[in-house]
Design a protein around this motif. Sequence first.
Motif, short mmCIF file in Angstrom:
data_model
loop_
_atom_site.label_atom_id
_atom_site.label_comp_id
_atom_site.label_asym_id
_atom_site.label_seq_id
_atom_site.Cartn_x
_atom_site.Cartn_y
_atom_site.Cartn_z
N ILE A 679 0.28 -0.35 -4.93
CA ILE A 679 0.58 0.70 -3.68
C ILE A 679 -0.53 0.99 -2.80
CG2 ILE A 679 2.09 2.57 -3.23
CD1 ILE A 679 3.61 0.51 -4.25
N ARG A 680 -1.61 1.44 -3.63
CA ARG A 680 -2.63 1.87 -3.05
C ARG A 680 -3.30 0.87 -2.07
NH1 ARG A 680 -5.43 3.21 -7.14
NH2 ARG A 680 -4.90 5.38 -7.11
N ASP A 681 -3.57 -0.25 -2.70
CA ASP A 681 -4.06 -1.56 -2.06
C ASP A 681 -3.29 -1.94 -0.80
OD1 ASP A 681 -6.03 -1.78 -3.90
OD2 ASP A 681 -5.20 -3.56 -4.78
N MET A 682 -1.77 -1.69 -0.89
CA MET A 682 -0.89 -2.10 0.37
C MET A 682 -1.35 -0.97 1.33
SD MET A 682 2.86 -3.26 -1.33
CE MET A 682 3.21 -4.69 -1.95
N ARG A 683 -1.26 0.24 0.73
CA ARG A 683 -1.72 1.39 1.96
C ARG A 683 -2.72 1.19 2.60
NH1 ARG A 683 -0.13 5.07 -1.90
NH2 ARG A 683 -2.33 5.54 -2.51
N GLU A 684 -4.02 0.72 1.99
CA GLU A 684 -5.19 0.47 2.57
C GLU A 684 -5.06 -0.76 3.53
OE1 GLU A 684 -8.02 0.21 -0.27
OE2 GLU A 684 -8.07 2.54 -0.95
N ASP A 685 -4.41 -1.83 2.91
CA ASP A 685 -4.26 -2.95 4.03
C ASP A 685 -3.63 -2.43 5.33
OD1 ASP A 685 -5.68 -4.62 2.24
OD2 ASP A 685 -3.88 -5.32 1.19
N VAL A 686 -2.37 -1.72 5.09
CA VAL A 686 -1.65 -1.37 6.34
C VAL A 686 -2.67 -0.56 7.40
CG1 VAL A 686 0.35 -0.10 7.01
CG2 VAL A 686 0.39 -1.48 5.19
N ILE A 687 -3.46 0.44 6.55
CA ILE A 687 -4.37 1.31 7.47
C ILE A 687 -5.34 0.25 8.33
CG2 ILE A 687 -6.22 2.91 7.43
CD1 ILE A 687 -4.54 4.27 5.18
N ASP A 688 -5.71 -0.80 7.29
CA ASP A 688 -6.90 -1.47 8.25
C ASP A 688 -6.26 -2.38 9.41
OD1 ASP A 688 -8.87 -0.64 6.51
OD2 ASP A 688 -8.63 -2.38 5.06
N ALA A 689 -4.98 -2.90 9.02
CA ALA A 689 -4.32 -3.83 9.89
C ALA A 689 -3.88 -2.60 11.21
CB ALA A 689 -2.96 -4.31 9.45
N LEU A 690 -3.51 -1.57 10.92
CA LEU A 690 -3.27 -0.60 12.16
C LEU A 690 -4.47 -0.38 12.88
CD1 LEU A 690 -1.14 1.34 13.48
CD2 LEU A 690 -1.68 3.04 11.81
N VAL A 691 -5.62 -0.10 12.44
CA VAL A 691 -6.97 0.17 12.93
C VAL A 691 -7.29 -1.08 13.91
CG1 VAL A 691 -9.16 0.91 12.68
CG2 VAL A 691 -7.65 2.03 11.50
N ALA A 692 -7.31 -2.11 13.16
CA ALA A 692 -7.63 -3.36 13.67
C ALA A 692 -6.84 -3.49 15.15
CB ALA A 692 -7.55 -4.66 12.74
N ARG A 693 -5.31 -3.30 15.26
CA ARG A 693 -4.83 -3.21 16.19
C ARG A 693 -4.74 -2.64 17.27
NH1 ARG A 693 0.07 -2.79 13.75
NH2 ARG A 693 0.65 -0.78 14.83
N THR A 694 -5.19 -1.35 17.04
CA THR A 694 -5.24 -0.16 18.02
C THR A 694 -6.57 -0.12 18.39
OG1 THR A 694 -5.25 1.49 16.36
CG2 THR A 694 -3.12 0.88 17.51
#
Length: 927
Positions: A679-694
């Motif tokens: 779950i922690r890895d998933m959270r970090e992946d989502v944050i990384d993808a969100l920052v990369a997009r914005t």
Amino acid sequence: MVLPDMLSVARKIFGTVNDRKLKPLRARVNRINALEPMMEALSDEALQGKTAEFRKRLADGASLDSLLEEAFAVVREGAKRSLGMRHFDVQLMGGMVLHSGNIAEMRTGEGKTLVATLPVYLNALEGKGVHVITVNDYLAKRDAEWMAQVYGFLGMSTGIIVHGITDEERKHAYACDITYGTNNEFGFDYLRDNMKYSLEQMAQRGHHYAIVDEVDSILIDEARTPLIISGPTDDRSDLYIALDALMPRLTDEDYELDEKQRSVTYTEIGTEKLENWLTESGTLEGSMWEPANISIVHHANQALRAHKLYARDKDYIVKDGQVMLIDEFTGRMMEGRRLSEGLHQAIEAKEKVDIKPENQTLASITFQNYFRLYKKLAGMTGTALTEADEFADIYKLGVADLPTNKPIQRIDEDDIVYRTAKAKYAEIVKDVRECHAKGQPILLGTASIEKSEILSNLLTTAKIPHKVLNARHHEQEAHIVANAGVPGAVTVATNMAGRGTDIQLGGNFDMRLEQEKAEQEEKLGRELTEGELSVLISQIKADIEVKKKQALDAGGLYVLGTERHESRRIDNQLRGRTGRQGDPGKSKFYISIEDDLMRIFAAERMDAVMRRLGIKEDEGITHPWMNKAMETSQKKIEQRNFDIRKNVLKYDDVINDQRKAMFEQRMEFMRAENVTDTIRDMREDVIDALVARTMPEKAYAEQWDMDGLSEALRNDFAIDMPVKEWAAEEGVANNEVAQRIRDGVEKVYEAISQQVGQEQMQRIEKQVLLQVLDMRWREHLQMIDQLRSVIHLRSYGQRDPLNEFKEEAFNLFYNLLNELRATVTRSLMHIRVQPPAQEQPRRPVPQAPQPKPQQAQPKQTPPIHETHLDPDTGMNEMDPEDDTPPPGPELHQAEESWANTPRNAACPCGSGKKFKHCHGALTTQKV
């Protein structure tokens, strides 16, 4: 002529390929026979003790192959003592072929059921479970109960998997040493297991070794149809009925029918008419080809297929107000099976019966890919050599043709061809009358229910007593087949493939004993005494012997085929019903140019030849060339069907790789004590993808979308962060912003975990992860189905549809994984706990949904937010009845911290509504 002579000389010296396969088996048979006196000398206890001895030797490092001869000798002796049956030498050879993971081709009546006991016992010694798979519930039950006497005598347990048993019964059956069942049930259990929420609820315990009875029927004939577990979609009965009403108005110029390819399409004229009719009735708005109307076009095509390709009493029957599909190879009803993509609904509209809603795929697999899960697979049938290439190509299975125990005395006569069906049927009735008069039992094989009923009416008119076996008389199957060998019996049967009950000359002893015993006991009103039963047995045996001699004197069973089937195997299986165990017999096929096979493939050419030869309508023509021409037509169809199955498999292989990855991942999640790290890895992946997009790496700071980032954090993580201020700082980089977000989110998540409790939170994480994975996988399957239905259009752009499908399917799977991470993260970040007003008993975490709906338990506390995400998922095979939602822990949301939520922001409860319309308006409202 030189080459054939050389080949024949080579065969005499070296033997055929099949001879070379069988030669080493004969040597092992001799060694097994040498052990027989020693086994006979053992007491029951000593013989039974061999099982524990073999298991110990395996544990000490011995191989199964090293135990084979001794184990086979033990099973043979066990069968003699428990069943009174002794394995023939050819049956021992068949057992070796099965143990080696190949297909044993054995003629009808050679005792395949008994053959299976040898490799089954040997492989069950490993304790990993052996599956014996048959084509229907009756055979599974019969074979399991019959052979369980041998296994039980030798200290092994036997389970049965049939339709309608409970989950607990399934689990118990799979836990046995040996499990009998049908191909459908094994496949569906695999899919159901991968929809369960804990390891304890799973029924199957792996795929170690399987023997498939009637292997050609299961792995070839049924391989075109995938197994699908589905759930309901919207009811669209009005559309099906509206389209069905238009079909009778179509004329021949409105559509093009290709019976060879089993396809039908609208012509330009037909399309124009249909569009006008649909517009007039108000069903269609605008052009048929607008994207919004693509569904109407699809269902219009299905309505046309239902009317022009699917015939009542051939492809389906209507029974008890339901459209029941007919298996084209066995003539049996396929209960619970429905055609997909609205085609079954179109047939229901055509037949004016209740229309059941279409189904959405929840899980699916083809038989090819299910059976390739087994570490070792074997099969047995009477007819496999004609499909040897396909078995080798798809399943990596070799075929060994085993000799019969006694030489075959059956006479196979050349086909006789007539110009019209009327003349053919007249000659059949005449032939049947002559054979019936001299007391010869006759089996008439037909290719459809419709043809069997035409023939039955003709026999009735001719005053010839007979029995009809087809899907309408399914329940009487075993009884009808058991009496088909009585002198003078006339039996009309639709596709005798894989019936499983031998036709014994004079009658079937077991069936007669069961029937007459029940009749006498009913008459007397009590059970028969031992003496009375002994007298009855003697009478039946004596009567059967007399009748058997009469039938043999009349020439044995006469198998009369009323037309050729598309598949040579089905014709061979029909022929194989006669001449069992060295009995005399005869087979012959009557054909007309009006038969479906001839009409579609060779009618004009054959009719022209017969006219030139001056053959009259009521005259038949017999010649080996005719047999050759018919076989060539059948080979063409078999090759076409092989290509279809291979094509289905190519596409399913793409999904199968994804399915295996998804199911393996799911199993890992269920085995894990907790999934917190995942779950922690998933959270970090989502944050990384969100920052990369914005905040793209190569973009200037003023090009960053900080408003979008801020809103996404509120919506997805239920957290407010001063990201705009961070972005305004001198020299700040996007990776630094990402790290601050990760730290902030981690603190919030830690606080949620402490509120909920560490142990409870771990259970919630696992439940949410599994539920979201299932939900996203179902959506993925739906998109894959839609992609499959249109991908062939890419060929118009000179592109390979299969390669295009692989690429698109990969992209969809990649999106699935991204959506999985995002949904799991969003769901868990929105969980809050509010202590209840008074102490309430703690609710246990619910288990995964069971196959049958259960009474809902009264809730201890009213839930405000449930962590399960899809409240409408049913998990039922084909025709769903259960809409039990997947359960999850129910938690209260904390509301004290929501006071500062902006009125127009998303509500922190995760409902998707604005705060002012949700908890901002009424904080006690259920979401």
